[in-house]
Write a protein that holds these residues in place. Structure first.
Motif, PDB file in Angstrom:
ATOM      1  N   PRO A 184       0.782  -1.167   0.034  1.00 40.16           N
ATOM      2  CA  PRO A 184       0.162  -0.039  -0.054  1.00 40.16           C
ATOM      3  C   PRO A 184       0.802   1.285  -0.091  1.00 40.16           C
ATOM      4  O   PRO A 184       0.274   2.348  -0.729  1.00 40.16           O
ATOM      5  N   LYS A 234      -6.286   2.875  -5.733  1.00 43.00           N
ATOM      6  CA  LYS A 234      -7.443   2.860  -4.575  1.00 43.00           C
ATOM      7  C   LYS A 234      -7.363   1.514  -3.934  1.00 43.00           C
ATOM      8  O   LYS A 234      -7.429   1.552  -2.623  1.00 43.00           O
ATOM      9  N   TYR A 235      -7.110   0.295  -4.706  1.00 45.10           N
ATOM     10  CA  TYR A 235      -7.139  -1.077  -4.182  1.00 45.10           C
ATOM     11  C   TYR A 235      -5.891  -1.849  -4.322  1.00 45.10           C
ATOM     12  O   TYR A 235      -5.558  -1.589  -5.775  1.00 45.10           O
ATOM     13  N   TYR A 257      -4.751  -5.899  -4.524  1.00 48.32           N
ATOM     14  CA  TYR A 257      -5.349  -7.056  -4.206  1.00 48.32           C
ATOM     15  C   TYR A 257      -4.132  -8.095  -3.968  1.00 48.32           C
ATOM     16  O   TYR A 257      -3.529  -8.277  -4.910  1.00 48.32           O
ATOM     17  N   ASP A 260     -16.857  -3.095  -3.398  1.00 47.61           N
ATOM     18  CA  ASP A 260     -16.587  -1.538  -2.944  1.00 47.61           C
ATOM     19  C   ASP A 260     -16.369  -1.773  -1.542  1.00 47.61           C
ATOM     20  O   ASP A 260     -17.352  -2.104  -0.731  1.00 47.61           O
ATOM     21  N   LEU A 261     -15.265  -1.426  -0.938  1.00 48.66           N
ATOM     22  CA  LEU A 261     -14.975  -1.539   0.446  1.00 48.66           C
ATOM     23  C   LEU A 261     -15.516  -0.442   1.267  1.00 48.66           C
ATOM     24  O   LEU A 261     -15.435  -0.448   2.456  1.00 48.66           O
ATOM     25  N   ILE A 284      -9.718  -3.416   4.804  1.00 48.37           N
ATOM     26  CA  ILE A 284      -9.713  -4.529   3.872  1.00 48.37           C
ATOM     27  C   ILE A 284     -10.838  -5.422   3.797  1.00 48.37           C
ATOM     28  O   ILE A 284     -11.838  -5.136   4.624  1.00 48.37           O
ATOM     29  N   VAL A 309      -8.235  -7.541   0.006  1.00 52.27           N
ATOM     30  CA  VAL A 309      -8.374  -6.662  -0.653  1.00 52.27           C
ATOM     31  C   VAL A 309      -8.012  -5.391  -0.008  1.00 52.27           C
ATOM     32  O   VAL A 309      -8.876  -5.192   1.021  1.00 52.27           O
ATOM     33  N   ILE A 310      -7.082  -4.516  -0.374  1.00 54.76           N
ATOM     34  CA  ILE A 310      -6.663  -3.542   0.772  1.00 54.76           C
ATOM     35  C   ILE A 310      -7.113  -2.060   0.202  1.00 54.76           C
ATOM     36  O   ILE A 310      -7.089  -1.715  -1.192  1.00 54.76           O
ATOM     37  N   ASN A 311      -7.724  -1.618   0.996  1.00 53.10           N
ATOM     38  CA  ASN A 311      -8.122  -0.018   0.615  1.00 53.10           C
ATOM     39  C   ASN A 311      -7.001   0.809   1.119  1.00 53.10           C
ATOM     40  O   ASN A 311      -6.819   0.869   2.276  1.00 53.10           O
ATOM     41  N   TRP A 314      -5.997   2.364   4.819  1.00 55.37           N
ATOM     42  CA  TRP A 314      -4.926   1.597   5.255  1.00 55.37           C
ATOM     43  C   TRP A 314      -3.695   2.405   5.630  1.00 55.37           C
ATOM     44  O   TRP A 314      -3.270   2.314   6.786  1.00 55.37           O
TER      45      TRP A 314
END
Length: 321
Positions: free
Chosen positions: A110, A117-118, A120, A139-140, A145, A176-178, A182
């Protein structure tokens, strides 16, 4: 902290689609996991029609694996970027034989991709069996995550060990990392702090620490997106199959082990044979844990004498090596 994280960067950019809707997928590996990562990448491309950029964070890879990664990018018409990570930035963190340093690399992604944005993150021992379009369209919102609950016994065991209440313990093999959320929450700093405070407690290292730090900040996904136990879902629905247990499908012990069955026996090899690693032979045990696993598989297969020999090797390696 990450100003000196990257020693070298290799870009293999063969994607024809320059779309802004690129899906960014990340891996953390060393040479031992290059072949399965290549197989994972091919399986994702095979089942998904999308613009991908794969980000590979690795300790120094040998020239053979670097060349094969480049050839894979050319073969699949995708973008692959390899970041050679300086291991010194994580030198104080604990590792295990079965959980080497690259397990921490997911935390660096990240920061490297802070403008996206994301990201994976996918473990290298995972292959794709169906379209992941729904996951890639997720959509997180404000969750940090999205992740999949671990097996029931792991949930009970780790929540008790970590003293987590009202928590669903997740497996960190697919995240899935926002990215912005994060980074704003300083997840990396918090994870490192809890691990350093009591490293013995964190049997599963960063996965345990993530469960502590991200309590109530997780969007939980269906088990088909990180399937560890195919018996717990409809096999036809599995999107990501995680070979989380040992032996792995590229190990010599795999074909004779109790976890190899009619469903999963050839799933990995059927993909690997289309990658630049297609001529690799099954891997012999490299450490005492794999020696023990091989001994167990030999015993399961009825080869008692050979099993005993490998069990002795295991004991010697563990206690005298």
């Amino acid at each position: 902290m990450f100003s000196n994280a990257i020693n070298n960067k290799y870009e293999y950019l063969f994607a024809a689609d320059k779309s802004a809707n690129t899906i960014h997928i990340g891996y953390g590996i060393d040479d031992n996991y290059a072949r399965c990562m290549g197989t994972s990448i091919l399986s994702i491309c095979r089942h998904n029609n999308a613009a991908f950029t794969f980000h590979i964070l690795a300790v120094k890879l040998n020239h053979t694996n670097i060349d094969r990664i480049k050839n894979l990018a050319r073969q699949l018409n995708i973008n692959i970027i390899v970041y050679e990570i300086n291991p010194a930035i994580l030198r104080e963190l604990p590792t295990f034989v079965h959980l080497p340093l690259p397990t921490y690399f997911r935390f660096i992604l990240p920061y490297i991709l802070h403008e996206e944005k994301y990201i994976y993150y996918i473990d290298a021992d995972i292959i794709c069996l169906n379209s992941a379009n729904k996951l890639f369209s997720l959509d997180l919102q404000n969750n940090i995550i999205a992740a999949v609950p671990d097996l029931d016994w792991m949930n009970k065991k780790r929540n008790k060990a970590l003293q987590l209440k009202d928590h669903t313990y997740f497996n960190a093999g697919v995240l899935v990392i926002n990215i912005a959320v994060w980074n704003n929450f300083s997840v990396m700093d918090k994870v490192l702090a809890v691990i350093k405070k009591d490293p013995v407690l964190f049997r599963y290292l960063d996965q345990d620490a993530l469960n502590v730090v991200l309590h109530n900040k997780v969007l939980y996904l269906d088990k088909i997106y990180n399937c560890i136990d195919p018996a717990a879902v409809n096999r036809n629905d599995i999107v990501f199959l995680h070979f989380a247990a040992h032996p792995k499908p590229w190990n010599i012990a795999w074909p004779i082990s109790s976890i190899c069955n009619d469903f999963n026996r050839h799933l990995y090899s059927a993909c690997e044979q289309h990658t630049p690693w297609k001529n690799e032979v099954l891997q012999m045990p490299r450490n005492y844990k794999e020696m023990k696993v091989y001994a167990k598989a030999l015993r399961h297969n009825g080869n008692i004498v050979k099993s005993l020999g490998w069990y002795i090797k295991y004991l010697v390696k563990k206690y005298a090596g």
